[in-house]
Design a protein around this motif. Structure first.
Motif: not given
Length: 501
Positions: A140-141, A143-147
């Motif tokens: 995903i675009p 760096d704050e989250y992981r999907a």
């Protein structure tokens, strides 16, 4: 005692409902006769389930789902392979039971049993893969989250299967459903329940936990309708007529449950002038008369290029007259009876209609007289394009020929139908074969090949023939839900492994 006489003497070995790991009587106390289509004799009586039995089976499946969905793909694979071994060990008995209950020749029934074994083996392999691919990261675009995306079992699924390919259609649905981690309530056809009940016995012996598979025999209104409507059923997978499939879809809409439908067909085989006539004759005859024409994939519409139309018609007429129709247990029999009285009467009405419509040529083979639902293989030539025989699914050994002059004309005629299940192209020109296949509105196209089906591929069609696909990875996906999980980067450990789908 002959093999089929011995089999008939013990055909009633499994006639009860199979619910929550036990064989039991139905709540209504009613029984349904099961008929040998070759003799019209009643060979067994099975339980006539009702809505109360359906509710009991669905609730058993719902309880079992809580545990079954947590098993690993590897654990489910072990059981699927055990089922495959069980079917293979009872191969001859199951084939004979198919011939007794359905009427197909014994050699055809053996092909069906091999298909069942191959299907369970294939989905055992896919189940094992789920332990690695059940959950995967998604780029995903940010760096704050992981999907991650996770594939999970859909839940309790209802499988409603037809009478023309007992056990085969069931395996195509049941194997991927179990592989995915679903629990199942199966409704066999009331016409051919004996092979399905024997398969349930094999599955029980394989060690599948209680409630994971439940089988409720009975009629469509008494069992099929309440099963499709039950609020605890997450998905309905139905194979049968388009008319009944429409009702299943309407019923499922009330509770917004998933639906997969494998319905009718009115398929064409296109024979070009450069075709190998021997091959074309074999493919046309096989596509029209295998299983007495009782196939949604029957290529009963023959489109033949005009320069060879008379030659192909003559070869097919000879094939029709030489087709051996009779007792499916007798050596050399190529076509057995139709499976039920209702289907026999339906096909006879279509043949009478074709004769009344004044087709240019009618060729009929031979069939035994007296008892049994035997129909003569029949061929019509130059049937009008608006004729019901050309446009409607007959589901019997009735073949219609029309000529064409150009490739575009052939494609247009083949696509001129409300169905889009399969098609066959016969030509020595490889480029034309692929070009025509690309233009045909069908889910499966064979080029110079018989109707070979492999569990690794796909099954289903366009238009009113299907919703969804069976077999291959598509068959597994039909019994899975997709869950997305989004977390702040670094806040949680990586995705768990070893829990399957």
């Amino acid at each position: 005692m002959k093999q089929h006489e011995w089999l008939q003497s013990r055909a009633a070995s499994r006639t009860q409902l199979y619910i929550d790991g036990f064989w039991c009587a139905g709540e209504g106390g009613k029984r349904l006769p099961v008929v040998n289509p070759s003799t019209e004799e009643t060979i067994a009586e099975v339980e006539a389930g009702n809505a109360a039995d359906v509710d009991c089976a669905v609730r058993a499946a719902a309880r079992a789902f809580r545990t079954w969905k947590k098993t690993s793909g590897a654990q489910r694979a072990v059981l699927l392979r055990a089922i495959a071994r069980g079917v293979n060990d009872r191969r001859e008995h199951l084939a004979a039971l198919q011939s007794l209950n359905n009427g197909k020749p014994l050699d055809e029934a053996r092909i069906d049993v091999s298909d069942v074994v191959a299907t369970f083996e294939y989905y055992a392999g896919l189940a094992e893969q789920l332990d690695e691919i059940g959950e995967s990261a998604v780029a995903i675009p940010s760096d704050e989250y992981r999907a991650t995306i996770r594939r999970e079992a859909a839940g309790v699924v209802a499988l409603i299967v037809p009478w023309n390919f007992p056990m085969v259609t069931t395996a195509w649905k049941l194997a991927p459903a179990l592989a995915a981690g679903c629990t199942v309530v199966l409704k066999p056809s009331e016409i051919t329940p004996l092979p399905e009940l024997e398969l349930a016995s094999i599955i029980s012996d394989a060690g599948v936990p209680r409630g994971v598979l439940n089988v409720v025999t009975g009629t469509g209104p008494e069992v099929g309708a309440p099963l499709a409507a039950h609020p605890l059923v997450a998905k309905v997978s139905f194979t049968g007529s388009t008319a009944v499939g429409t009702q299943v879809m309407k019923t499922a809409a009330d509770t917004i449950k998933g639906v997969s439908l494998e319905l009718g067909g009115k398929s064409s085989i296109i024979v070009f002038a450069d075709a190998d006539l021997d091959l074309a004759t074999d493919l046309v005859a096989g596509g029209a008369f295998f299983n007495a024409g009782q196939m949604c994939s029957a290529t009963s519409r023959v489109l033949v290029e005009r320069p060879i139309a008379d030659a192909l018609a003559a070869r097919l007429a000879d094939r029709v007259t030489r087709t051996v129709v009779g007792d499916p247990f007798k050596p050399g029999v190529q076509m057995g009876p139709l499976t039920s009285r209702a289907q026999y009467e339906r096909v006879q009405r279509y043949i009478a209609r074709g004769k009344a419509d004044g087709a240019r040529l009618v060729i009929e083979g031979e069939a035994p007289a007296g008892s049994g639902y035997f129909v003569k293989p029949t061929m019509f030539v130059d049937m009008p394009a608006e004729s019901p025989l050309w446009r409607e699914e007959i589901f019997g050994p009735v073949l219609c020929l029309r000529s064409f002059d150009t490739e575009d004309e052939a494609i247009g005629a083949a696509n001129d139908t409300e169905f889009g299940l399969v098609a066959t192209v016969v030509t020595r020109d490889a480029g034309r074969g692929r070009r025509v296949a690309d233009e045909l509105e069908a889910g499966v196209v064979w080029i110079n090949a018989p109707q070979a089906i492999f569990p690794q591929t796909s099954w289903g069609g366009y238009k009113r023939s299907s919703i969804g696909r069976e077999l291959g990875p598509f068959g597994l996906a039909a019994f899975q839900e997709i869950k997305q999980v989004l977390v702040p980067a670094g806040s949680l450990a990586g995705p768990e492994r070893g829990h399957g789908a």
